[in-house]
Write a protein that holds these residues in place. Structure first.
Motif, mmCIF file in Angstrom:
data_model
loop_
_atom_site.group_PDB
_atom_site.id
_atom_site.type_symbol
_atom_site.label_atom_id
_atom_site.label_comp_id
_atom_site.label_asym_id
_atom_site.label_seq_id
_atom_site.Cartn_x
_atom_site.Cartn_y
_atom_site.Cartn_z
ATOM 1 N N ASN A 131 0.835 -1.211 0.000
ATOM 2 C CA ASN A 131 0.000 0.000 0.000
ATOM 3 C C ASN A 131 0.863 1.252 0.000
ATOM 4 O O ASN A 131 0.579 2.216 -0.704
ATOM 5 C CB ASN A 131 -0.897 0.025 1.225
ATOM 6 C CG ASN A 131 -2.150 -0.788 1.020
ATOM 7 O OD1 ASN A 131 -2.434 -1.206 -0.103
ATOM 8 N ND2 ASN A 131 -2.893 -1.022 2.088
ATOM 9 N N LYS A 173 1.977 1.799 -3.331
ATOM 10 C CA LYS A 173 0.905 2.220 -4.240
ATOM 11 C C LYS A 173 0.485 3.670 -4.028
ATOM 12 O O LYS A 173 0.121 4.356 -4.965
ATOM 13 C CB LYS A 173 -0.331 1.318 -4.046
ATOM 14 C CG LYS A 173 -0.237 0.002 -4.784
ATOM 15 C CD LYS A 173 -1.577 -0.674 -4.899
ATOM 16 C CE LYS A 173 -2.078 -1.150 -3.556
ATOM 17 N NZ LYS A 173 -3.340 -1.877 -3.659
ATOM 18 N N TYR A 174 0.502 4.106 -2.743
ATOM 19 C CA TYR A 174 -0.063 5.434 -2.486
ATOM 20 C C TYR A 174 1.000 6.509 -2.235
ATOM 21 O O TYR A 174 0.726 7.543 -1.665
ATOM 22 C CB TYR A 174 -1.071 5.361 -1.337
ATOM 23 C CG TYR A 174 -2.210 4.422 -1.678
ATOM 24 C CD1 TYR A 174 -3.169 4.823 -2.612
ATOM 25 C CD2 TYR A 174 -2.289 3.145 -1.153
ATOM 26 C CE1 TYR A 174 -4.194 3.959 -2.983
ATOM 27 C CE2 TYR A 174 -3.303 2.281 -1.509
ATOM 28 C CZ TYR A 174 -4.254 2.684 -2.429
ATOM 29 O OH TYR A 174 -5.250 1.840 -2.796
ATOM 30 N N ASP A 193 4.986 6.415 5.129
ATOM 31 C CA ASP A 193 5.292 6.799 3.751
ATOM 32 C C ASP A 193 5.083 8.291 3.574
ATOM 33 O O ASP A 193 4.550 8.959 4.453
ATOM 34 C CB ASP A 193 4.426 5.988 2.764
ATOM 35 C CG ASP A 193 2.948 6.230 2.965
ATOM 36 O OD1 ASP A 193 2.545 7.406 3.004
ATOM 37 O OD2 ASP A 193 2.185 5.227 3.104
ATOM 38 N N ILE A 215 -4.337 9.888 4.258
ATOM 39 C CA ILE A 215 -5.711 9.371 4.364
ATOM 40 C C ILE A 215 -6.532 10.341 5.222
ATOM 41 O O ILE A 215 -6.094 10.749 6.307
ATOM 42 C CB ILE A 215 -5.720 7.976 5.033
ATOM 43 C CG1 ILE A 215 -4.813 7.030 4.263
ATOM 44 C CG2 ILE A 215 -7.125 7.412 5.126
ATOM 45 C CD1 ILE A 215 -4.483 5.757 4.996
ATOM 46 N N ILE A 258 -11.025 2.196 6.482
ATOM 47 C CA ILE A 258 -10.160 1.531 5.493
ATOM 48 C C ILE A 258 -9.849 0.084 5.872
ATOM 49 O O ILE A 258 -9.443 -0.703 5.020
ATOM 50 C CB ILE A 258 -8.821 2.290 5.263
ATOM 51 C CG1 ILE A 258 -8.143 2.569 6.601
ATOM 52 C CG2 ILE A 258 -9.019 3.547 4.455
ATOM 53 C CD1 ILE A 258 -6.732 3.096 6.429
ATOM 54 N N PHE A 273 -13.410 -2.074 1.488
ATOM 55 C CA PHE A 273 -13.501 -0.619 1.493
ATOM 56 C C PHE A 273 -12.278 -0.039 0.815
ATOM 57 O O PHE A 273 -11.146 -0.404 1.084
ATOM 58 C CB PHE A 273 -13.597 -0.088 2.926
ATOM 59 C CG PHE A 273 -13.728 1.408 2.966
ATOM 60 C CD1 PHE A 273 -14.973 1.999 2.854
ATOM 61 C CD2 PHE A 273 -12.606 2.233 3.046
ATOM 62 C CE1 PHE A 273 -15.099 3.378 2.838
ATOM 63 C CE2 PHE A 273 -12.727 3.601 3.028
ATOM 64 C CZ PHE A 273 -13.974 4.178 2.930
ATOM 65 N N ARG A 274 -12.520 0.882 -0.075
ATOM 66 C CA ARG A 274 -11.409 1.637 -0.650
ATOM 67 C C ARG A 274 -11.877 3.053 -0.905
ATOM 68 O O ARG A 274 -13.063 3.292 -1.154
ATOM 69 C CB ARG A 274 -10.872 0.993 -1.917
ATOM 70 C CG ARG A 274 -11.918 0.295 -2.753
ATOM 71 C CD ARG A 274 -11.305 -0.341 -3.926
ATOM 72 N NE ARG A 274 -11.582 0.467 -5.107
ATOM 73 C CZ ARG A 274 -11.197 0.133 -6.312
ATOM 74 N NH1 ARG A 274 -10.459 -0.947 -6.501
ATOM 75 N NH2 ARG A 274 -11.502 0.882 -7.338
ATOM 76 N N ILE A 275 -10.936 3.938 -0.793
ATOM 77 C CA ILE A 275 -11.316 5.339 -0.965
ATOM 78 C C ILE A 275 -11.301 5.629 -2.464
ATOM 79 O O ILE A 275 -10.442 5.141 -3.193
ATOM 80 C CB ILE A 275 -10.318 6.262 -0.240
ATOM 81 C CG1 ILE A 275 -10.204 5.830 1.220
ATOM 82 C CG2 ILE A 275 -10.743 7.719 -0.339
ATOM 83 C CD1 ILE A 275 -9.039 6.428 1.953
ATOM 84 N N GLY A 334 -7.089 -1.402 -5.702
ATOM 85 C CA GLY A 334 -7.184 -2.831 -5.448
ATOM 86 C C GLY A 334 -8.592 -3.129 -5.006
ATOM 87 O O GLY A 334 -9.427 -2.221 -4.938
ATOM 88 N N PRO A 335 -8.898 -4.356 -4.615
ATOM 89 C CA PRO A 335 -10.275 -4.691 -4.241
ATOM 90 C C PRO A 335 -10.637 -4.255 -2.823
ATOM 91 O O PRO A 335 -11.762 -4.491 -2.383
ATOM 92 C CB PRO A 335 -10.299 -6.204 -4.365
ATOM 93 C CG PRO A 335 -8.897 -6.614 -4.130
ATOM 94 C CD PRO A 335 -8.027 -5.517 -4.635
ATOM 95 N N GLY A 336 -9.702 -3.691 -2.092
ATOM 96 C CA GLY A 336 -10.050 -3.215 -0.742
ATOM 97 C C GLY A 336 -10.007 -4.323 0.290
ATOM 98 O O GLY A 336 -10.766 -4.304 1.251
ATOM 99 N N GLY A 385 -6.703 -5.699 1.298
ATOM 100 C CA GLY A 385 -5.352 -5.762 1.882
ATOM 101 C C GLY A 385 -5.340 -5.403 3.355
ATOM 102 O O GLY A 385 -4.834 -6.161 4.193
ATOM 103 N N LEU A 386 -5.885 -4.254 3.699
ATOM 104 C CA LEU A 386 -5.837 -3.806 5.103
ATOM 105 C C LEU A 386 -6.736 -4.660 5.988
ATOM 106 O O LEU A 386 -6.429 -4.894 7.151
ATOM 107 C CB LEU A 386 -6.253 -2.333 5.208
ATOM 108 C CG LEU A 386 -5.235 -1.335 4.677
ATOM 109 C CD1 LEU A 386 -5.745 0.092 4.851
ATOM 110 C CD2 LEU A 386 -3.899 -1.485 5.391
ATOM 111 N N SER A 430 1.262 8.749 5.439
ATOM 112 C CA SER A 430 0.507 7.979 6.431
ATOM 113 C C SER A 430 1.485 7.132 7.231
ATOM 114 O O SER A 430 2.526 6.738 6.724
ATOM 115 C CB SER A 430 -0.473 7.021 5.764
ATOM 116 O OG SER A 430 -1.055 7.617 4.645
#
Ligand code: ADP
Length: 767
Positions: free
Chosen positions: A618, A621-622, A652, A657, A665, A670-672, A689-691, A693-694, A723
């Motif tokens: 993540n 990615k972010y 990071d 967020i 999250i 759930f994904r923003i 992603g599909p939400g 991972g977290l 974050s």
């Protein structure tokens, strides 16, 4: 019998008198308090002292023992006083007293007889020791009276002060009696005996009874009486004296003189009554203060409180009105509420400083019940000294004493005490008089309804506040549910997108393969390329499906873990390895703290790698290109300094967020952002992603008995607030405690089969 013989035998009577007091005190109390025990000692010494004096007066023997006994008696009285007044330095008294007695005995041994010019008037000629005895007697007398007086002055509560005044006064009388006894004069000796005995009886009463008359009030009454007597007698006396003078100078039988006499006497009689009334009025105003207009006060009071609905305000109104009448130093309303076998008392200060602290006591043997039954004000003095209150809980009594109030007036509703009006001492220092106590009880009785109304009102307010708070909570929950609902709706979109992309790829490549195969123009190179593209797509599909399976397993049965001691640096290394290439391509700086310093964690190695892989993935990615991802860790010391937990922070410098989503999250799917945007790759900036991972990471950390949360100032793609994901993990999770493996089983890449084997065991699962 002449007065000298009488005074000699008076010493024997005194001996008998002190013995009687001693016996009465001894048999009256089933349990002797320390101060009373010392006092009994003093009485015994007093009896002996008088016996010695008798022997001396009749036979002239044992003169020095008289002073020795007197000193011993004074010392014991000193200790009694120190208990009664509650002084702390008793040991010093005892030590100094013993030395003094020893000194006196020694002096008497070496210099038993001396006569001093100027001291012939004493009943017994003192030796050196006797002289020392007299000196110490004076010192002790002055010290005891002086210190008791100072304690009296320092005491605010009049009941408590009166008790000390009683003691000081009785001490003074006792010592004056002793001084008289020491003088060689039969009349003074006789008077001294009576005075001393009176003083000792005063001391004895002060010790054994808490009901002591109000010395100040009695003194005031005496003064009033003296003034009234003097003022009544003065004009009558003057008139009579004048008339006599007149009669002597004039011929009384002549008519004008008789008429004048009659006129003067008549005028005197006519004026005497109004004059007497004036005297009474003035004296009363001067000494007794104004009279309480009870009916008027009660009317004003009930009018004022009936208009008040707020408890705090009610407390102020009540105390203000009482203060207007009695001029008190402090006052409070105390609310009492009951819950099964306990009651809570909550002070609401209205005048002077007072703590707001609530106290809870058992209703068993409670003062409140007694108050409701007796239905009259409770005096702090009684609570402290009356034997009737000795059985009540010390906690309750101490708490009352701490409030520094003089009286507690119960507000009785039915069988219960609903509250108390607590009133401190008056500014005048005078005790509450019976009519004042009656008045405040009357006011308290008026307060019942107002208090109940105010309480109902405040309860209503409280409930209102609670309801509006609940409403707010509900609204918040509703919003959350709406979002989650949206997430569910989005899931179909996301899942179909996420599943369709690789499927389309597989299908597309398979079609190409088929077409080209039919045309038979496929080279080996092309076949390999197409096959590897199909392979990539299926791997992606497989990852997605396995993540979905993990998520659903979390839901159904939690996560089944098998624990082995694993090193944190290895976990992070294994998680980050598959991402290093992507980080390099996107110029992301990757910094890892010295994780080897952490103790090995008993954990499910594979799952932990999976969780960290999702988190680092993540971060990749972010965070836009050229950003930084850092991993720091520290042991979290527990109370006994052993590192029971470790904290790992994955930070990071990415888009951050919004705090609104910090909890959401971690929810499944759930994904923003826009659900239409499907994942564009697992390492690209904002790759999506599909939400899951977290959600999975949280499941893994919590299954280890740990905690995960995010900190970020907010979402901003230009300022890049970044974050930080915080993870706290126990060194030994509760679930692993039964089956701790041996230390040699700890998995490290060097100790075991090496790097290649690791990757065989661990799959990076970020999807
Ligand atoms: P996804 O598969 O979409 O990455 P996750 O459960 O891993 O799902 O994350 C949920 C959401 O949390 C993501 O859609 C993203 O918006 C946000 N998020 C997670 N990690 C970060 C991060 N390091 N920085 C910014 N946003 C993040």
């Amino acid at each position: 019998m002449d007065i000298a013989t009488l005074s000699t035998y008076a010493t024997l009577f005194a001996t008998a008198g002190y013995t009687v007091v001693l016996l009465v005190q001894f048999f009256r109390h089933s349990e002797l308090k320390v101060q009373l025990r010392w006092f009994l000692g003093f009485l015994a010494i007093s009896a002996l002292w008088n016996l010695i004096l008798f022997l001396y007066l009749t036979d002239g023997v044992l003169p020095n023992l008289f002073f020795l006994m007197m000193l011993a008696g004074n010392l014991v009285l000193g200790i009694t006083t120190s208990y009664y007044v509650d002084w702390s330095n008793r040991r010093r008294w005892l030590a100094a007293g013993s030395i003094a007695i020893l000194a006196l005995v020694l002096l008497n041994m070496f210099q038993p007889q001396t006569s001093w010019p100027g001291l012939e008037n004493l009943v017994i000629q003192p030796s050196w020791g006797g002289l020392l005895g007299i000196g110490l007697w004076l010192f002790i007398a002055l010290t005891l009276i002086g210190r008791t007086w100072l304690s009296y002055r320092a005491t605010r509560l009049p009941g408590h002060a009166n008790r000390l005044l009683h003691w000081a006064f009785s001490l003074l009388v006792t010592f004056i009696g002793e001084a008289f006894i020491m003088v060689d004069d039969p009349l003074l000796l006789l008077t001294g005996q009576a005075v001393r005995f009176a003083g000792v009886v005063g001391l004895s009463r002060a010790l054994s009874s808490h009901r002591l008359f109000d010395i100040q009030a009695r003194f005031r009454r005496l003064v009033v009486y003296a003034i009234i007597v003097a003022a009544t007698f003065l004009p009558a006396g003057l008139l009579l004296w004048g008339l006599f003078r007149l009669a002597r100078g004039l011929n009384i039988s002549s008519f004008p003189t008789t008429a004048l006499f009659l006129a003067i006497v008549t005028a005197g009689f006519l004026l005497y009554q109004p004059y007497l009334r004036l005297v009474h009025y003035l004296v009363n105003r001067l000494f007794k203060g104004r009279k309480l207009e009870t009916a008027q006060i009660v009317r004003r009071y009930s009018q004022a409180i009936s208009r008040t609905l707020d408890v705090e305000q009610l407390a102020h109104v009540i105390i203000e009105i009482i203060n207007g009448q009695l001029d008190i130093r402090r006052g409070a309303l105390m609310l009492v509420s009951y819950t099964n076998h306990m009651y809570t008392i909550e002070p609401i200060p209205a005048l002077g400083s007072l703590s707001h602290q609530k106290m809870t006591y058992s209703t068993g043997l409670s003062l409140l019940r007694l108050l409701a039954r007796e239905h009259k004000p409770l005096l702090q003095y009684d609570v402290d000294f009356s034997p009737d209150f000795a059985a009540f809980s010390t906690d309750e009594r101490e708490w009352l004493a701490e409030q520094g109030m003089e009286i507690y007036v119960p507000i009785v509703s039915g069988e219960m005490t609903a509250g108390l009006i607590a009133l401190g001492p008056k500014h005048s220092g005078r005790a509450y008089q019976p009519d004042e106590l009656e008045l405040v009880q009357m006011l308290a009785d008026q307060t019942v309804v107002a208090l109940q109304n105010a309480r109902l009102y405040s309860e209503l307010n409280e409930q209102n506040e609670q309801i509006s708070k609940l409403n707010k909570d509900l609204l918040r929950q509703n919003e959350r549910l709406e979002i989650l609902d949206q997430v569910k709706a989005d899931f179909i979109t996301i899942a179909s997108h996420e599943l369709r992309t690789p499927l389309t790829q597989v299908k597309g490549y398979a079609d190409i393969l088929q077409d080209m195969n039919e045309e038979q123009d496929l080279t080996r190179e092309q076949i390999r390329e197409i096959m590897s593209a199909i392979n990539r797509a299926t791997v992606r599909l497989e990852k997605l499906i396995s993540a979905m399976l993990d998520a659903s397993q979390l839901e159904i049965s939690g996560m089944a873990l098998s624990f082995i001691p694993s090193k944190m640096d290895t976990v992070v290394q294994m998680a980050a390895d598959p991402l290093l290439l992507a980080m390099q391509e996107r110029n992301l700086k990757f910094e890892i703290d010295d994780l080897a310093k952490l103790p090995p964690l008993h954990s499910d190695f594979k799952r932990l790698v999976q969780a960290f892989s999702n988190l680092i993935g993540n971060a990749v990615k972010y965070t836009p290109d050229f950003g930084t991802i850092s991993i720091t860790a520290l042991p979290v010391p527990s109370k006994d300094d052993a590192a029971d937990y470790v904290e790992v922070i994955i930070a990071d410098t990415g888009i951050g967020i919004d705090p609104e989503y910090h909890e959401l999250i971690f929810e499944k799917f759930f994904r923003i952002g826009d659900p239409e945007l499907h994942s564009t790759g697992s390492t690209k900036f904002k790759g999506g992603g599909p939400g899951l991972g977290l959600h999975i990471a949280k499941g893994v950390i919590e299954a280890h008995g740990g905690r995960i949360w995010v900190e970020s100032y907010g979402y901003d793609e230009t300022l890049l607030p970044g974050s930080q994901f915080h993870i706290i993990l126990p060194v030994v999770p509760p679930a692993a405690q039964q089956s701790l493996p041996a230390a040699e089983d700890i998995l490290t890449p060097t100790e075991t089969n090496g790097q290649t084997d690791w990757s065989a065991r661990v799959v990076s699962l970020d999807v």
